[in-house]
Design a protein around this motif. Structure first.
Motif, PDB file in Angstrom:
ATOM      1  N   LEU A   1      73.156  30.462  57.355  1.00 54.23           N
ATOM      2  CA  LEU A   1      71.671  29.894  57.684  1.00 54.23           C
ATOM      3  C   LEU A   1      70.618  30.230  56.842  1.00 54.23           C
ATOM      4  O   LEU A   1      69.556  29.683  56.919  1.00 54.23           O
ATOM      5  CB  LEU A   1      71.514  30.456  59.337  1.00 54.23           C
ATOM      6  CG  LEU A   1      71.134  29.220  60.400  1.00 54.23           C
ATOM      7  CD1 LEU A   1      72.286  28.163  60.153  1.00 54.23           C
ATOM      8  CD2 LEU A   1      71.106  30.003  61.639  1.00 54.23           C
ATOM      9  N   GLY A   2      70.805  31.538  56.292  1.00 48.68           N
ATOM     10  CA  GLY A   2      69.649  31.903  55.484  1.00 48.68           C
ATOM     11  C   GLY A   2      68.511  32.669  56.491  1.00 48.68           C
ATOM     12  O   GLY A   2      67.557  33.095  55.930  1.00 48.68           O
ATOM     13  N   SER A   3      68.634  32.791  57.860  1.00 47.39           N
ATOM     14  CA  SER A   3      67.964  33.328  59.058  1.00 47.39           C
ATOM     15  C   SER A   3      68.398  33.601  59.840  1.00 47.39           C
ATOM     16  O   SER A   3      69.562  32.946  60.214  1.00 47.39           O
ATOM     17  CB  SER A   3      66.786  32.403  59.018  1.00 47.39           C
ATOM     18  OG  SER A   3      67.137  31.248  59.249  1.00 47.39           O
ATOM     19  N   VAL A   4      67.999  34.388  61.019  1.00 44.93           N
ATOM     20  CA  VAL A   4      68.535  34.555  61.991  1.00 44.93           C
ATOM     21  C   VAL A   4      67.530  34.567  63.292  1.00 44.93           C
ATOM     22  O   VAL A   4      66.469  34.971  63.019  1.00 44.93           O
ATOM     23  CB  VAL A   4      69.070  36.092  62.146  1.00 44.93           C
ATOM     24  CG1 VAL A   4      70.667  36.311  61.438  1.00 44.93           C
ATOM     25  CG2 VAL A   4      68.319  37.117  61.894  1.00 44.93           C
ATOM     26  N   PHE A   5      67.860  34.043  64.281  1.00 47.28           N
ATOM     27  CA  PHE A   5      67.169  33.654  65.526  1.00 47.28           C
ATOM     28  C   PHE A   5      67.790  34.110  66.704  1.00 47.28           C
ATOM     29  O   PHE A   5      69.035  33.942  66.809  1.00 47.28           O
ATOM     30  CB  PHE A   5      66.661  32.495  65.580  1.00 47.28           C
ATOM     31  CG  PHE A   5      66.058  31.714  64.461  1.00 47.28           C
ATOM     32  CD1 PHE A   5      64.671  32.009  64.093  1.00 47.28           C
ATOM     33  CD2 PHE A   5      66.878  30.854  63.607  1.00 47.28           C
ATOM     34  CE1 PHE A   5      64.220  31.335  62.764  1.00 47.28           C
ATOM     35  CE2 PHE A   5      66.373  30.205  62.499  1.00 47.28           C
ATOM     36  CZ  PHE A   5      64.933  30.570  62.106  1.00 47.28           C
TER      37      PHE A   5
ATOM     38  N   GLN B   1      59.716  43.404  68.553  1.00 42.24           N
ATOM     39  CA  GLN B   1      59.115  42.407  67.563  1.00 42.24           C
ATOM     40  C   GLN B   1      58.971  42.968  66.253  1.00 42.24           C
ATOM     41  O   GLN B   1      59.448  42.322  65.272  1.00 42.24           O
ATOM     42  CB  GLN B   1      58.072  41.425  68.236  1.00 42.24           C
ATOM     43  CG  GLN B   1      57.920  40.048  67.572  1.00 42.24           C
ATOM     44  CD  GLN B   1      56.729  40.047  66.665  1.00 42.24           C
ATOM     45  OE1 GLN B   1      55.921  40.980  66.518  1.00 42.24           O
ATOM     46  NE2 GLN B   1      56.705  39.072  65.900  1.00 42.24           N
ATOM     47  N   PRO B   2      58.344  44.103  66.046  1.00 44.40           N
ATOM     48  CA  PRO B   2      57.776  44.541  64.892  1.00 44.40           C
ATOM     49  C   PRO B   2      59.162  45.106  63.955  1.00 44.40           C
ATOM     50  O   PRO B   2      59.088  44.876  62.726  1.00 44.40           O
ATOM     51  CB  PRO B   2      57.145  45.855  65.068  1.00 44.40           C
ATOM     52  CG  PRO B   2      56.695  46.005  66.613  1.00 44.40           C
ATOM     53  CD  PRO B   2      57.572  44.992  67.245  1.00 44.40           C
ATOM     54  N   TRP B   3      60.183  45.218  64.530  1.00 36.79           N
ATOM     55  CA  TRP B   3      61.522  45.567  63.884  1.00 36.79           C
ATOM     56  C   TRP B   3      62.494  44.080  63.627  1.00 36.79           C
ATOM     57  O   TRP B   3      62.998  44.002  62.789  1.00 36.79           O
ATOM     58  CB  TRP B   3      62.162  46.640  64.624  1.00 36.79           C
ATOM     59  CG  TRP B   3      61.410  47.868  64.549  1.00 36.79           C
ATOM     60  CD1 TRP B   3      61.222  48.668  63.496  1.00 36.79           C
ATOM     61  CD2 TRP B   3      60.573  48.368  65.667  1.00 36.79           C
ATOM     62  NE1 TRP B   3      60.183  49.757  63.948  1.00 36.79           N
ATOM     63  CE2 TRP B   3      59.970  49.584  65.304  1.00 36.79           C
ATOM     64  CE3 TRP B   3      60.425  48.059  66.843  1.00 36.79           C
ATOM     65  CZ2 TRP B   3      59.228  50.371  66.091  1.00 36.79           C
ATOM     66  CZ3 TRP B   3      59.380  48.675  67.908  1.00 36.79           C
ATOM     67  CH2 TRP B   3      58.863  49.905  67.205  1.00 36.79           C
ATOM     68  N   LEU B   4      62.592  43.462  64.662  1.00 40.17           N
ATOM     69  CA  LEU B   4      63.590  42.383  64.890  1.00 40.17           C
ATOM     70  C   LEU B   4      62.969  41.125  64.753  1.00 40.17           C
ATOM     71  O   LEU B   4      63.761  40.168  64.611  1.00 40.17           O
ATOM     72  CB  LEU B   4      64.385  42.814  66.034  1.00 40.17           C
ATOM     73  CG  LEU B   4      65.258  43.919  66.019  1.00 40.17           C
ATOM     74  CD1 LEU B   4      66.180  44.059  67.371  1.00 40.17           C
ATOM     75  CD2 LEU B   4      66.039  44.309  64.888  1.00 40.17           C
TER      76      LEU B   4
ATOM     77  N   PRO C   1      64.568  40.721  51.900  1.00 39.54           N
ATOM     78  CA  PRO C   1      63.161  41.325  51.549  1.00 39.54           C
ATOM     79  C   PRO C   1      62.075  41.102  52.574  1.00 39.54           C
ATOM     80  O   PRO C   1      61.137  41.880  52.471  1.00 39.54           O
ATOM     81  CB  PRO C   1      62.864  40.568  50.285  1.00 39.54           C
ATOM     82  CG  PRO C   1      63.664  39.382  50.097  1.00 39.54           C
ATOM     83  CD  PRO C   1      64.985  39.448  51.182  1.00 39.54           C
ATOM     84  N   ASN C   2      62.157  40.274  53.486  1.00 39.51           N
ATOM     85  CA  ASN C   2      61.207  40.009  54.362  1.00 39.51           C
ATOM     86  C   ASN C   2      61.377  40.736  55.686  1.00 39.51           C
ATOM     87  O   ASN C   2      60.589  40.826  56.518  1.00 39.51           O
ATOM     88  CB  ASN C   2      61.171  38.178  54.909  1.00 39.51           C
ATOM     89  CG  ASN C   2      61.105  37.260  53.671  1.00 39.51           C
ATOM     90  OD1 ASN C   2      60.602  37.772  52.644  1.00 39.51           O
ATOM     91  ND2 ASN C   2      61.342  36.131  53.882  1.00 39.51           N
TER      92      ASN C   2
ATOM     93  N   LEU D   1      63.652  35.990  58.439  1.00 40.20           N
ATOM     94  CA  LEU D   1      63.872  34.567  57.534  1.00 40.20           C
ATOM     95  C   LEU D   1      64.269  35.419  56.002  1.00 40.20           C
ATOM     96  O   LEU D   1      64.292  36.610  55.893  1.00 40.20           O
ATOM     97  CB  LEU D   1      62.556  33.835  57.509  1.00 40.20           C
ATOM     98  CG  LEU D   1      62.276  33.195  58.620  1.00 40.20           C
ATOM     99  CD1 LEU D   1      60.690  32.559  58.497  1.00 40.20           C
ATOM    100  CD2 LEU D   1      63.230  32.611  59.398  1.00 40.20           C
ATOM    101  N   GLY D   2      64.864  34.319  55.145  1.00 43.51           N
ATOM    102  CA  GLY D   2      64.997  34.720  53.766  1.00 43.51           C
ATOM    103  C   GLY D   2      65.909  35.445  53.410  1.00 43.51           C
ATOM    104  O   GLY D   2      65.865  36.625  52.761  1.00 43.51           O
TER     105      GLY D   2
END
Lengths: 270, 351, 584
Positions: free
Chosen positions: C480-484, C373-376, C312-313, C383-384
């Motif tokens: 992971l619950g998130s991607v970097f 950055q605004p998209w990815l 949702p984030n 996160l989340g």
């Protein structure tokens, strides 16, 4: 004298391959010039000529590996110009290579089964799902491949060996089996007896004749060994410097002065 | 005889045409936006071009190593970037010592020559060891085998250096004599950049002389034409191949010092990007072609320096410099796809 | 009397000695010894660092004794071979000794950062210079001679010794797995018997030495017995045996996280993710022969697509349920595969490798860039990402109580997907499609002339490889619950490649083994993390040089059905006319 059991094709036999005015240029060099050529169905036809006469180029155009500069190639009523090689294979033309080209790190059986590829129907998603008809097709093709090994005289106990580990003579046979696996209508053999001793050559000649008889094939072969050519073929076409210089029965070719000149040089005719 | 793939496959040619059009539109639109906005002064552009030439000449020197090796072995020496790195990393300790003892500024020419020598010798030794241990046993293996070996060797060398010298980046000491600018035909150029360009040109001339005029150079060309025939003519092919790696290593070592002069910082990972970019340069110029490698290096250097600002500056893309690697890689991809023989490339020998 | 050692042999012995010396210095300088010098194998007796150091002269001595293959070799006596080993060990030891003496006198840490005083003390046994030199040289010579002795001793003894040593090292290495679990399950007595302050106790070491040796001695006869029994059994029961074996394996895989606890489950999850990646890359590299170095791009696309669709984030912010998003992710992945595959179709193998590498890097830089950055999410990532799997399972089935948390839960879907991918890949490889890929790998233009549409099959390989890679990416994102963007660098591609190369290109059991060895083992050795990539590089080089077909080579399909009838069908129509060589 003929080693063949069958009579020469009847006059009403139709034409399976017809080539008109075929020309191929490589940057100024003319490899094939205005070649006209026909093969009657179920015939064995040879193409001979000195090295560099343009025979292999001719084969490569028939199989779609290179595109002709101009001219037409019609196989069984369909033009093959502009077709990809795999489409030509599907149409029913199979070939062997002058310097044997097997899939070296695959088994003998797998080599033959690849040859059957175009006649198989399994799609990738069907294979993934392991549908029963895929397994049935696999089993049938495997059976067929083994029979082909029998036919070309490659003992079945080699079936699981890697192709690269086969002795030379067997490699030639395997290449032949792979070509036959696609149920071709026209089989192109590029120097099938190259590098063989007289005994092996005789076996190969017999095999070629028998294949035509049993599989109702049409065969076009490039060959240097005159014994093979004269023994097996009904008609012979002679290329020299990319041009067709003669065409006729073995007897006619034997007596043709241009052919003798091309092979032996001018003094021989003088 | 070229293997022909069908022209009628729509999906593939559509994607390729799409790619062409997208790139063309991006380039035109980006340049137009930047040029019309007039954000950068002519001086700034000139600065970018000169910087591009300087970094391009570093790429060119590395690219020569790729091209030389490709010329004789037809393999991509993927570890060449790390050969370049080892020289610069090893010579750093000499340079630091000279800097601390004051020798560097007291006697800059001698000091620089010694630093160059150390870097070049180190790179040469690594290149020779690489050939001897990793590549020679695989000379007759299928093409992918030496390539995978080279990738492995690249990781092995860079991570060994990381272990041995530590993973922090090191800053080369600055040389007083190289501070400031030089006025060249009315154009002010940073002295370091001038030195880099001049050294690269000298080395390239030396290389061309070596390949064209010396016995070994001629043997090298013979080997690149046909190894078997060369061997029949009495050329020791193994020795020539080692020599080729050694020459490539020497040039890479020199490039390492020039890189340090331009960018100051060196670390164990510095071989990766310049290595790939130099490879791009080599392909751009036509791999196997010495003049091509030089030309390709300069072209890529300038493209990479000017490109981000030219293409993205006007479109208000944030931090365009972040995307300079994208430009280099895009050039790489486009060149390999659309012009694999490069600008000056000869056609692929054999199969 | 023949000379003690011929000039040629002397040169070879000297070469091996020099190589061993370089290897010793390398191990010290690169920091491996320093990293492992405090890791006990047998507490108070030997550390892993010492094992590594001793392995060098041991192997060198073995090699040196093996060496002389010229005409005189057969006449070499055992004591001569042992002498070779001794000399090689002495050379290596002496060089290291000199190095230690110099490094103790002059501080070299400014350049060679790993040559620390504790390392030097470890190397010199705390002795003063001259004595240290003698001790190191002597130990080197002794170990070298021991290596040679191993060679000249009977095979059975050699195997027993090797196996005993491996058993001890292995048992000490799995301590972080075994010990907490034993204590958790209240087997403290066992744990205290086996382990003492991060290492084996002497008693346990002796026990494992004996077990290892006995296992090695019994192995050969036991193996023969099993083989004979299986061979003697009819086809039907052979099938049944195989089915049983598979059943046991499946059960073992299913109960593993229950038995092992969360730590191993965590490791297994990682292994599973890489296994999935490797199964996908194996289609592209192993079957179709297309060396894709940008495979991480698909992993990243899978993870990012999942993040965009489910979190949702994210910039999309639609928060789809995972299993609704998954088909979309896989479709997107397949398309990405086609998009990347199409332009590189015409490229030769090595250019293809570099272009895909370029694609992978472009993908990473784009994911990282401020521009997108605004998209990815740029460097901060997304996160989340909600997990579709319950955080804990607590089932009471009367006699059995199943309790699982975190990785123990995630383990199951990951291995289900791995099993699915393996079965699919296996079926493909044994079908018309797999054969077409292999043919293309062997000789592209002949495959085309034989009727294989190389364009279609390359695209298919790329698309299927991409889909599998994306699936792994999706699970990775959930785990992971998130991607970097930092998770998707070129080393992922290289790691997966190393997994395939180690196991054997095109071999599914190989891929599985490769993932366990290269991903699982390093997790057990914390000190090792820093040297992972170094070892992967070494693995790539060593495998290509020594065993390019991998640890478990891809066996072309065995025709068990035809073994029975091949005998009478040997006499083929005219096969008997051919001169036949061998009877393989």
């Amino acid at each position: 004298m003929s080693v063949l059991g069958t009579p020469p094709p009847s006059p009403m036999a139709d034409v399976i391959l017809s080539v008109h005015h075929l020309t191929k240029r490589f940057e100024g060099l003319v490899a094939n010039r205005e070649i006209d050529f026909e093969i009657p169905r179920h015939a064995i036809v040879s193409m001979i000529g000195p090295n560099g006469a343009g025979k292999t180029t001719f084969f490569n155009q028939l199989t779609g590996i290179i595109e002709p500069t101009s001219g037409t190639i019609e196989f069984d009523g369909t033009s093959v110009i502009g077709m990809a090689p795999h489409e030509v294979a599907e149409l029913g033309i199979a070939r062997t290579y002058q310097n044997i080209r097997l899939f070296a790190d695959m088994t003998v059986l797998a080599n033959v089964m690849v040859g059957r590829h175009v006649r198989m129907k399994a799609q990738w998603y069907e294979a993934v799902l392991g549908l029963p008809h895929v397994a049935r097709e696999e089993a049938a093709v495997e059976q067929r491949a083994l029979e082909l090994l029998d036919l070309v005289g490659l003992p079945r106990r080699y079936a699981d060996d890697l192709a690269k580990n086969l002795p030379y003579g067997h490699q030639r046979r395997l290449e032949l089996a792979r070509a036959l696996a696609s149920d071709p209508k026209l089989l192109l053999l590029d120097e099938p007896t190259a590098g063989m001793n007289p005994g092996e050559t005789r076996q190969m000649t017999d095999l070629i004749a028998r294949l035509r008889r049993e599989l109702e094939l049409t065969i076009l072969l490039i060959e240097h060994d005159m014994k093979v050519v004269m023994g097996v073929s009904e008609r012979i076409t002679v290329l020299d410097y990319g041009e067709r210089i003669a065409e006729g029965s073995p007897e006619e070719i034997r007596a043709n002065p241009r052919v003798i000149e091309a092979y032996l040089g001018k003094q021989a005719t003088a | 005889m070229r293997f022909r793939l069908p022209q009628r496959i729509n999906l593939v040619s559509t994607i390729l045409w799409g790619l062409r059009i997208v790139v063309a539109v991006l380039v035109l639109a980006g340049s137009w936006a930047t040029l019309s906005s007039g954000k950068l002064s002519p001086d700034a552009w000139r600065e970018l071009v000169v910087f591009g030439i300087a970094q391009g000449s570093v790429y060119a020197l590395i690219a020569l190593g790729y091209t030389l090796v490709y010329g004789v072995l037809f393999m991509i020496n993927f570890a060449h970037g790390d050969v370049f790195m080892t020289g610069a990393m090893t010579a750093f300790f000499v340079a630091r010592n000279f800097g601390e003892s004051g020798f560097l500024n007291a006697n800059p020419i001698v000091a620089l020559l010694i630093i160059f020598a150390v870097s070049m010798l180190t790179s040469m030794l690594v290149a020779i060891a690489l050939e001897r241990i990793a590549y020679r046993p695989l000379r007759r293996a299928p093409r992918l085998v030496p390539l995978i070996t080279a990738i492995g060797a690249s990781l092995f060398i860079s991570n060994s250096i990381r272990g041995i010298y530590g993973e922090q980046s090191q800053t080369y000491p600055s040389i007083d004599a190289l501070q400031g600018r030089l006025d060249l035909f009315g154009i002010p150029i940073l002295k370091t950049q001038a030195l880099v360009i001049v050294s690269a040109v000298v080395l390239m001339i030396a290389l061309v002389y070596f390949v064209e005029r010396t016995r070994t150079g001629r043997a090298m060309r013979a080997v690149s034409e046909d190894k078997d025939v060369a061997a029949l003519m009495g050329i020791n092919v193994d020795r020539i191949i080692v020599t080729t790696f050694a020459v490539g290593g020497l040039l890479a070592g020199a490039a390492g010092i020039l890189y340090a002069l331009v960018f100051n910082e060196v670390d164990w990972f510095m071989g990766f990007l310049p290595g790939i970019k130099a490879f791009t340069a080599a392909v751009l110029g036509g791999i196997g072609n010495i003049a091509g490698a030089m030309l390709g290096g300069l072209t890529l250097g300038v493209l990479e320096s000017v490109g981000p600002f030219l293409l993205l500056g006007g479109a208000n893309v944030p931090s365009p410099n972040q995307l300079r690697d994208v430009i280099a890689f895009t050039v790489l991809v486009l060149v390999l796809i659309f012009r694999p023989n490069g600008i000056l490339g000869r056609s692929e020998p054999g199969r | 009397m023949a000379e003690l050692i011929s000039r040629r042999q002397l040169r070879r012995v000297a070469t091996i000695g020099a190589v061993a010396a370089v290897a010793l210095l390398y191990l010290c300088m690169v920091g491996l010894i320093e990293a492992f010098k405090d890791r006990n194998v047998v507490t108070g007796v030997i550390t892993l660092g010492a094992v590594m150091l001793l392995a060098v002269p041991l192997i060198a001595g073995y090699r040196a004794a093996l060496l002389p293959r010229d005409a005189s070799a057969s006449r070499l006596a055992a004591w001569q071979r042992v002498l070779f080993g001794l000399v090689v060990g002495l050379i290596a030891g002496a060089v290291l000794g000199v190095f230690v003496v110099i490094a103790s006198a002059v501080d070299v840490r400014g350049v060679l950062v790993r040559i620390s005083p504790p390392l030097l003390e470890f190397l010199s046994f705390g002795l003063p210079s001259a004595l240290a030199f003698l001790a190191i040289t002597g130990l080197g010579g002794l170990t070298g001679a021991l290596g040679a002795l191993l060679l000249v001793s009977p095979v059975r003894i050699r195997n027993a010794v090797t196996s005993a040593v491996i058993a001890v090292v292995f048992m000490s290495m799995i301590e972080p797995l075994l010990r907490p679990r034993l204590e958790q399950l209240d087997y403290t007595a066992i744990s205290d018997f086996v382990y003492k302050s991060h290492g084996l106790t002497e008693a346990a070491a002796i026990l494992f030495l004996v077990v290892g040796a006995v296992a090695a001695i019994l192995w050969q006869p036991a193996n023969d017995l099993v083989r004979r029994t299986v061979d003697a059994a009819p086809v039907e029961s052979r099938r049944r045996i195989r089915r049983w074996a598979i059943g046991v394996l499946v059960v073992a895989v299913l109960i593993l996280p229950q038995v092992s606890g969360t730590f191993l489950a965590q490791v297994a999850v990682l292994v599973g993710l890489y296994m999935l990646l490797a199964l996908g890359l194996n289609i592209v590299v192993g079957y179709a022969g297309l060396l894709d170095l940008g495979y991480v791009a698909f992993f990243a696309v899978g993870a990012y697509l999942t993040a965009l669709l489910t979190s949702p984030n994210s910039s999309l912010g639609i928060g789809l349920p995972f299993f609704v998003a998954l088909p979309i992710v896989m479709l997107g992945a397949g398309m990405t595969g086609l998009l990347i595959g199409a332009p590189v179709l015409r490229l030769r193998g090595d250019y293809l490798a570099i272009v895909t590498l370029g694609f992978g890097e472009i993908a990473r830089v784009l994911f990282e860039s401020d521009a997108l950055q605004p998209w990815l999410g740029g460097v901060q990532g997304i996160l989340g990402i909600p997990s579709p799997f319950p955080p804990r399972i607590d089932l009471d089935l009367g006699t059995m109580h199943i309790f699982a948390t975190g990785p123990q839960v995630l383990y199951y879907p990951i291995f289900a997907f791995c099993a699915l991918a393996a079965v699919f890949a296996y079926r493909l490889s044994n079908s018309r499609i797999g054969r077409a890929w292999n043919a293309m790998r062997e000789d592209e233009s002949v495959a085309e002339a034989t009727g294989v549409s190389t364009v279609n099959y390359k695209l298919l390989a790329f698309a299927l490889g991409a889909t599998t890679g994306c699936l792994s990416g999706a699970l990775f994102a959930v785990q992971l619950g998130s991607v970097f963007p930092g998770s998707f660098d070129v080393f992922v591609s290289i790691t997966v490649l190393a997994v395939i190369i180690l196991g054997g290109m095109g071999s599914i059991p190989g891929v599985i083994l490769g993932a366990i060895v290269l991903i699982g083992l390093p997790e057990l050795l914390r000190e090792f993390v820093e040297y992972r990539v170094l070892v992967y590089g070494g693995v790539l080089v060593a495998m290509m040089l020594l065993r390019p077909e991998g640890l478990i080579p891809n066996r072309n399909r065995q025709r068990e059905l035809h073994e029975a009838d091949s005998e009478e069908e040997q006499e083929t129509l005219d096969g008997d006319l051919m001169p036949q060589r061998g009877t393989s």
